[in-house]
Design a protein around this motif. Structure first.
Motif, PDB file in Angstrom:
ATOM      1  N   SER A 199       2.228  -4.442   5.268  1.00  0.00           N
ATOM      2  CA  SER A 199       3.143  -3.548   3.606  1.00  0.00           C
ATOM      3  C   SER A 199       3.121  -5.067   2.597  1.00  0.00           C
ATOM      4  O   SER A 199       3.818  -6.166   2.763  1.00  0.00           O
ATOM      5  CB  SER A 199       3.615  -2.644   4.697  1.00  0.00           C
ATOM      6  N   GLY A 200       2.983  -4.016   1.400  1.00  0.00           N
ATOM      7  CA  GLY A 200       3.476  -4.906   0.314  1.00  0.00           C
ATOM      8  C   GLY A 200       4.894  -4.913   0.289  1.00  0.00           C
ATOM      9  O   GLY A 200       5.751  -5.495  -1.000  1.00  0.00           O
ATOM     10  N   SER A 201       5.316  -3.841   0.627  1.00  0.00           N
ATOM     11  CA  SER A 201       6.845  -3.353  -0.406  1.00  0.00           C
ATOM     12  C   SER A 201       7.641  -3.017   0.740  1.00  0.00           C
ATOM     13  O   SER A 201       8.737  -3.118   0.519  1.00  0.00           O
ATOM     14  CB  SER A 201       6.523  -1.580  -0.786  1.00  0.00           C
ATOM     15  N   ALA A 202       7.396  -2.701   2.047  1.00  0.00           N
ATOM     16  CA  ALA A 202       8.051  -2.631   3.322  1.00  0.00           C
ATOM     17  C   ALA A 202       9.330  -3.886   3.079  1.00  0.00           C
ATOM     18  O   ALA A 202       8.269  -4.692   3.632  1.00  0.00           O
ATOM     19  CB  ALA A 202       7.790  -1.646   4.456  1.00  0.00           C
ATOM     20  N   SER A 203      10.327  -3.657   3.695  1.00  0.00           N
ATOM     21  CA  SER A 203      11.150  -5.232   4.453  1.00  0.00           C
ATOM     22  C   SER A 203      10.329  -5.487   5.813  1.00  0.00           C
ATOM     23  O   SER A 203       9.960  -5.011   6.853  1.00  0.00           O
ATOM     24  CB  SER A 203      12.675  -4.539   4.105  1.00  0.00           C
ATOM     25  N   LEU A 204      10.621  -7.163   5.928  1.00  0.00           N
ATOM     26  CA  LEU A 204      10.507  -7.756   7.596  1.00  0.00           C
ATOM     27  C   LEU A 204      11.771  -7.181   8.286  1.00  0.00           C
ATOM     28  O   LEU A 204      10.846  -6.916   9.494  1.00  0.00           O
ATOM     29  CB  LEU A 204      10.941  -8.673   7.055  1.00  0.00           C
ATOM     30  N   TYR A 205      12.454  -6.583   7.866  1.00  0.00           N
ATOM     31  CA  TYR A 205      13.760  -6.570   8.112  1.00  0.00           C
ATOM     32  C   TYR A 205      12.769  -4.748   9.638  1.00  0.00           C
ATOM     33  O   TYR A 205      14.459  -3.796  10.118  1.00  0.00           O
ATOM     34  CB  TYR A 205      14.969  -6.636   7.932  1.00  0.00           C
TER      35      TYR A 205
ATOM     36  N   PHE B 173       1.793 -10.413   7.150  1.00  0.00           N
ATOM     37  CA  PHE B 173       0.294 -10.394   6.254  1.00  0.00           C
ATOM     38  C   PHE B 173       0.413  -9.455   6.233  1.00  0.00           C
ATOM     39  O   PHE B 173      -0.261  -8.569   5.941  1.00  0.00           O
ATOM     40  CB  PHE B 173       0.000 -11.037   8.222  1.00  0.00           C
ATOM     41  N   TYR B 174       0.237  -9.538   4.688  1.00  0.00           N
ATOM     42  CA  TYR B 174      -0.110  -8.488   3.895  1.00  0.00           C
ATOM     43  C   TYR B 174      -0.428  -9.714   2.669  1.00  0.00           C
ATOM     44  O   TYR B 174      -1.414  -9.980   2.322  1.00  0.00           O
ATOM     45  CB  TYR B 174       1.265  -8.623   2.539  1.00  0.00           C
ATOM     46  N   PRO B 175      -2.262  -7.970   2.669  1.00  0.00           N
ATOM     47  CA  PRO B 175      -3.511  -9.394   2.415  1.00  0.00           C
ATOM     48  C   PRO B 175      -3.125  -8.536   0.754  1.00  0.00           C
ATOM     49  O   PRO B 175      -3.147  -6.852   1.106  1.00  0.00           O
ATOM     50  CB  PRO B 175      -4.687  -8.124   3.115  1.00  0.00           C
ATOM     51  N   LEU B 176      -3.677  -8.584  -0.715  1.00  0.00           N
ATOM     52  CA  LEU B 176      -3.065  -8.545  -1.600  1.00  0.00           C
ATOM     53  C   LEU B 176      -4.533  -7.565  -1.645  1.00  0.00           C
ATOM     54  O   LEU B 176      -5.360  -8.630  -2.320  1.00  0.00           O
ATOM     55  CB  LEU B 176      -2.271  -8.986  -2.269  1.00  0.00           C
ATOM     56  N   GLN B 177      -5.123  -6.150  -1.764  1.00  0.00           N
ATOM     57  CA  GLN B 177      -6.363  -6.057  -2.561  1.00  0.00           C
ATOM     58  C   GLN B 177      -6.327  -4.356  -1.797  1.00  0.00           C
ATOM     59  O   GLN B 177      -5.201  -3.580  -0.777  1.00  0.00           O
ATOM     60  CB  GLN B 177      -7.313  -6.624  -1.383  1.00  0.00           C
TER      61      GLN B 177
ATOM     62  N   LEU C 152       3.965  -3.979  -6.595  1.00  0.00           N
ATOM     63  CA  LEU C 152       4.814  -3.391  -7.974  1.00  0.00           C
ATOM     64  C   LEU C 152       3.568  -3.954  -8.832  1.00  0.00           C
ATOM     65  O   LEU C 152       3.430  -2.779 -10.185  1.00  0.00           O
ATOM     66  CB  LEU C 152       6.025  -3.851  -8.293  1.00  0.00           C
ATOM     67  N   ALA C 153       3.695  -5.189  -8.994  1.00  0.00           N
ATOM     68  CA  ALA C 153       2.171  -5.344 -10.350  1.00  0.00           C
ATOM     69  C   ALA C 153       0.857  -5.094  -9.382  1.00  0.00           C
ATOM     70  O   ALA C 153       0.067  -4.241 -11.088  1.00  0.00           O
ATOM     71  CB  ALA C 153       2.254  -6.601 -10.370  1.00  0.00           C
ATOM     72  N   ALA C 154       0.839  -4.723  -8.583  1.00  0.00           N
ATOM     73  CA  ALA C 154      -0.707  -4.437  -8.061  1.00  0.00           C
ATOM     74  C   ALA C 154      -1.376  -3.330  -8.653  1.00  0.00           C
ATOM     75  O   ALA C 154      -2.076  -2.683  -8.675  1.00  0.00           O
ATOM     76  CB  ALA C 154      -0.596  -4.858  -6.081  1.00  0.00           C
ATOM     77  N   VAL C 155       0.134  -2.469  -8.248  1.00  0.00           N
ATOM     78  CA  VAL C 155       0.041  -0.752  -8.358  1.00  0.00           C
ATOM     79  C   VAL C 155      -0.583  -0.416 -10.122  1.00  0.00           C
ATOM     80  O   VAL C 155      -1.046   0.189  -9.899  1.00  0.00           O
ATOM     81  CB  VAL C 155       1.633  -0.276  -8.408  1.00  0.00           C
ATOM     82  N   PHE C 156       0.009  -1.518 -11.520  1.00  0.00           N
ATOM     83  CA  PHE C 156      -0.108  -1.628 -11.998  1.00  0.00           C
ATOM     84  C   PHE C 156      -1.577  -1.755 -12.323  1.00  0.00           C
ATOM     85  O   PHE C 156      -2.253  -1.361 -12.855  1.00  0.00           O
ATOM     86  CB  PHE C 156       0.061  -2.483 -13.021  1.00  0.00           C
ATOM     87  N   VAL C 157      -1.663  -3.172 -11.902  1.00  0.00           N
ATOM     88  CA  VAL C 157      -3.516  -3.731 -12.322  1.00  0.00           C
ATOM     89  C   VAL C 157      -4.757  -2.843 -11.313  1.00  0.00           C
ATOM     90  O   VAL C 157      -5.420  -2.546 -11.952  1.00  0.00           O
ATOM     91  CB  VAL C 157      -3.664  -5.447 -11.980  1.00  0.00           C
ATOM     92  N   ASN C 158      -4.254  -2.349 -10.137  1.00  0.00           N
ATOM     93  CA  ASN C 158      -5.220  -1.792  -9.683  1.00  0.00           C
ATOM     94  C   ASN C 158      -5.060  -0.069  -9.817  1.00  0.00           C
ATOM     95  O   ASN C 158      -5.807   0.720 -10.544  1.00  0.00           O
ATOM     96  CB  ASN C 158      -5.062  -1.818  -8.134  1.00  0.00           C
ATOM     97  N   ASN C 159      -4.364   1.119  -9.223  1.00  0.00           N
ATOM     98  CA  ASN C 159      -3.869   2.016  -8.650  1.00  0.00           C
ATOM     99  C   ASN C 159      -4.245   2.824 -10.304  1.00  0.00           C
ATOM    100  O   ASN C 159      -4.629   3.841 -10.188  1.00  0.00           O
ATOM    101  CB  ASN C 159      -2.311   2.311  -8.128  1.00  0.00           C
ATOM    102  N   PHE C 160      -3.026   2.706 -11.316  1.00  0.00           N
ATOM    103  CA  PHE C 160      -2.527   2.707 -13.192  1.00  0.00           C
ATOM    104  C   PHE C 160      -4.113   2.022 -13.678  1.00  0.00           C
ATOM    105  O   PHE C 160      -4.762   2.594 -13.949  1.00  0.00           O
ATOM    106  CB  PHE C 160      -2.124   2.124 -13.342  1.00  0.00           C
ATOM    107  N   THR C 161      -4.881   1.419 -13.258  1.00  0.00           N
ATOM    108  CA  THR C 161      -6.295   0.898 -14.140  1.00  0.00           C
ATOM    109  C   THR C 161      -7.022   1.329 -13.685  1.00  0.00           C
ATOM    110  O   THR C 161      -7.556   2.490 -14.374  1.00  0.00           O
ATOM    111  CB  THR C 161      -6.133  -0.333 -13.127  1.00  0.00           C
ATOM    112  N   ASN C 162      -7.121   2.246 -12.092  1.00  0.00           N
ATOM    113  CA  ASN C 162      -8.237   3.104 -11.899  1.00  0.00           C
ATOM    114  C   ASN C 162      -8.036   4.821 -11.927  1.00  0.00           C
ATOM    115  O   ASN C 162      -8.876   4.722 -12.606  1.00  0.00           O
ATOM    116  CB  ASN C 162      -8.005   3.141 -10.226  1.00  0.00           C
ATOM    117  N   GLN C 163      -6.606   5.058 -12.100  1.00  0.00           N
ATOM    118  CA  GLN C 163      -6.762   6.158 -13.395  1.00  0.00           C
ATOM    119  C   GLN C 163      -7.314   6.765 -14.306  1.00  0.00           C
ATOM    120  O   GLN C 163      -7.585   7.254 -15.117  1.00  0.00           O
ATOM    121  CB  GLN C 163      -4.873   6.430 -12.731  1.00  0.00           C
TER     122      GLN C 163
END
Length: 253
Positions: A88-94, A105-109, A161-172
């Protein structure tokens, strides 16, 4: 040879399985999912199970489930002192149960099951508590042909968070553009070279320097014409918001 157990069968797990399958130095020794039917097609390739008490020993257990399910799943694992990481990109390690050696082990894609992906282009963000676990995950990423990055608990959520802007929001935004072209009988495909060039340009210059268009140059007449063309209140609101944001960035107002 790094032995891997995958936990979960969503988009990320499916792509990781395909990628690891073609790695010389990794071996997916087992794939778990609470619904066996989701991984049934792979039963002739890998040991599959829907029972946590049947999990076999591995070097790393990769959790590919929804953020809300990480804590519940890891607390139910029938062992301790083994390396368990989530993707996960947002969930805590804890969020991973403390009886385990924990990591990320977060694959940012962006992942879609039906769309093939070249994993060598995927950056892997790694977070661990123990140095030896970081080294193992770094090697795992390098075996995939990926560039790896050591991140801290503040950087990873910021990247997500930045990925949401460049991917999810851009796709919308693409979807809105598609609706606009359809509404007026124009071909959306005509815009695809522009989409490609927009993404290519920021490989060489910053997004700030790459910005063009009527909002940046404060072309009020063009902006007014655009707003008149929009017959959807939702689209009009987005246009105004984005125009205002660009003006504030480049013109201070």
């Amino acid at each position: 040879m790094t032995k891997i157990v995958l936990l979960g069968a969503g988009n990320v797990a499916s792509h990781l399985y395909k990628a690891f399958k073609h790695c010389k130095n990794t071996n997916v020794v087992q794939w778990y999912n609470r619904s066996i039917n989701s991984i049934k097609p792979f039963e002739n390739e890998v040991n599959i199970t829907d029972q946590l008490d049947q999990l076999i020993e591995a070097d790393v257990y990769i959790v590919c489930v929804s953020d809300d399910a990480i804590e519940t799943l890891t607390s139910a694992l029938p062992f301790k002192d083994r390396l368990v990481v989530h993707t996960s990109g947002s969930a805590s390690l804890y969020d991973i149960d403390k009886k385990l050696f924990r990591g990320v082990f977060y694959p940012l894609q962006t992942f879609s099951k039906s769309v093939n992906l070249d994993f060598t282009t995927v950056p892997i963000c790694i977070e661990t508590l123990r140095k030896q676990d970081y080294k193992l995950l770094q090697t795992l990423g390098e075996n995939l042909g990926c560039k790896t990055y050591k991140v801290n608990p503040d950087q990873r959520p910021a990247l997500h968070l930045a990925a949401v802007f460049v991917n999810n929001f851009t796709n919308q935004i693409y979807r809105i553009a598609h609706e606009i072209t359809e509404r007026h009988g124009a071909e959306f495909d005509i815009l695809k070279p522009l989409i490609t060039e927009t993404a290519r340009k920021i490989q060489d210059v910053s997004p700030y320097m790459a910005q063009t268009g009527p909002a940046k140059r404060n072309d009020k007449k063009t902006i007014k014409r655009h707003l008149k063309l929009l017959d959807n209140e939702h689209h009009e609101a987005i246009y105004k918001l984005m125009t205002s944001s660009i003006k504030k960035t480049h013109n201070g107002r």
